[in-house]
Design an enzyme around this catalytic site. Structure first.
Site, short mmCIF file in Angstrom:
data_model
loop_
_atom_site.label_atom_id
_atom_site.label_comp_id
_atom_site.label_asym_id
_atom_site.label_seq_id
_atom_site.Cartn_x
_atom_site.Cartn_y
_atom_site.Cartn_z
N HIS A 180 12.77 -3.24 3.27
CA HIS A 180 13.65 -2.83 4.47
C HIS A 180 13.31 -3.72 5.16
O HIS A 180 14.12 -4.31 6.30
CB HIS A 180 13.25 -1.52 4.77
N ASP B 53 10.02 -0.26 -0.49
CA ASP B 53 10.10 0.22 0.72
C ASP B 53 9.55 -0.96 1.35
O ASP B 53 10.11 -1.00 3.11
CB ASP B 53 8.92 0.90 1.13
#
Length: 353
Positions: free
Chosen positions: A26, A23
């Site tokens: 990103h 994550d």
């Protein structure tokens, strides 16, 4: 499907997964180096984090024009992570239609042992063949029902059943937009627990876009979740994920056992993860708009880029993305929205929000 062969130490009440290296990709625009990944995996492993997720932010095969190209091939990072970790298991994410079955096989060959398969929360059926393959390969399986705030608990439970019947051993309520508020998490997790029983565990993946990542995770555990995601230093999309170091501090205080040492994970966050971040993950106007409007968290960097390209406010782009109910994979529609706002600006008709 039985949960008996899930990697789960009996001394734990919940199993934690750190997703900084997936994550967080990103937030870092997928620019992780091998040195950064090696250092972060070593620090998390030392702190006792049992599962570390490593992939492009959009999962296996995500390195592309649409999502952003990786600085270092993700399969090389998975291999490095598996070679570095002494105790932790390495997980990888894949989205059907982005990654392929061959990507799953390669990730396993490189040392990944937990396959996490993500779909939009109404499209669990597209994951069936991938779960089947993963179980045939002997991989542990986790399912992600993304944007879980968009459908009611009973419908989410029906989708979870599809995943469990296909071979998924833990189905996650995934608050991709950071839009769920307390009882919204509790009700969804409880619905999945009631539906799945002993067939599969239930997990929760939160974001900080309304500042509730930790509180929502506590609600999830109290409702029966056995697996919880977080990222050190909130290193994730949008305002980031629930910070693992804060989660461990809170879980220690309320008697939830994780096997992670609070002081070691706080050191890892401060001394190893933070230096690898391009900037802190902020709960700013853009992030708040995503949580408030229900926008997929990874849209943030795409919206900022189109904002700069077309000279329109990023928060307006994000708000309209929420109004259109866009989901992951529709990032290109931000260009259409930017052009729409630009035309309104030129004609003097743009609203304040």
């Amino acid at each position: 499907m039985s949960t008996k062969d899930i990697f789960f130490n009996p001394i734990w009440d919940v199993r934690m997964t750190d997703t900084s290296l997936r994550d967080g990709s990103h937030h870092k625009r997928h620019q992780f180096t091998k040195d950064e990944v090696g250092a972060i995996v070593a620090a998390l492993d030392t702190a006792g984090v049992p599962v570390i997720e490593v992939t492009h932010g959009d999962g296996l095969g995500g390195s592309s024009f649409n999502y952003g190209f990786s600085k270092t091939p993700e399969q090389e990072l998975i291999k490095l992570a598996a070679e570095t970790a002494k105790e932790a298991k390495i997980a990888f994410l894949m989205l059907p239609g982005v990654g392929t079955k061959e990507d799953i096989k390669e990730a396993q060959n490189n040392g990944g042992s937990i396959c996490r398969i993500a779909t939009h929360c109404t499209e669990a059926d597209v994951s069936i063949q991938h779960f089947g393959l993963a179980r045939e390969l002997g991989l542990e399986t986790v399912g992600f029902l993304m944007m879980s705030h968009t459908i009611p608990p009973e419908k989410l439970a029906q989708q979870a059943r599809i995943m469990a019947d296909a071979g998924c051993q833990c189905v996650y309520v995934v608050d991709s937009a950071g839009a769920l508020v307390l009882e919204g998490v509790r009700d969804r997790v409880a619905a999945l627990v009631a539906e799945l029983g002993s067939d599969a565990q239930v997990g929760f993946h939160g974001h900080e876009n309304l500042g509730l990542g930790v509180a929502n995770s506590v609600e999830a555990v109290r409702a029966g979740a056995k697996q919880i995601d977080g990222s050190c230093r909130r290193f994730g999309a949008g305002a980031g994920n629930a910070p693992v170091e804060a989660l461990i501090g809170v879980f220690d205080k309320i008697g939830v056992k994780t096997g992670i040492d609070f002081f070691d994970i706080a050191d890892a966050a401060e001394e190893v993860v933070a230096p690898a971040m391009p900037a802190e993950c902020l709960l700013d106007r853009n992030a708040l708009i995503m949580g408030y409007s229900g926008v997929y968290s990874s849209f943030l960097k795409h919206a900022i880029r189109q904002s700069e390209r077309y000279g329109v406010p990023a928060h307006q782009l994000l708000h309209r993305a929420g109004q259109r109910k866009l989901i992951g994979g529709q990032e290109d529609q931000l260009i259409d929205i930017a052009l729409e706002i630009k035309r309104e600006q030129d004609s003097g008709a743009t609203a304040a929000h």
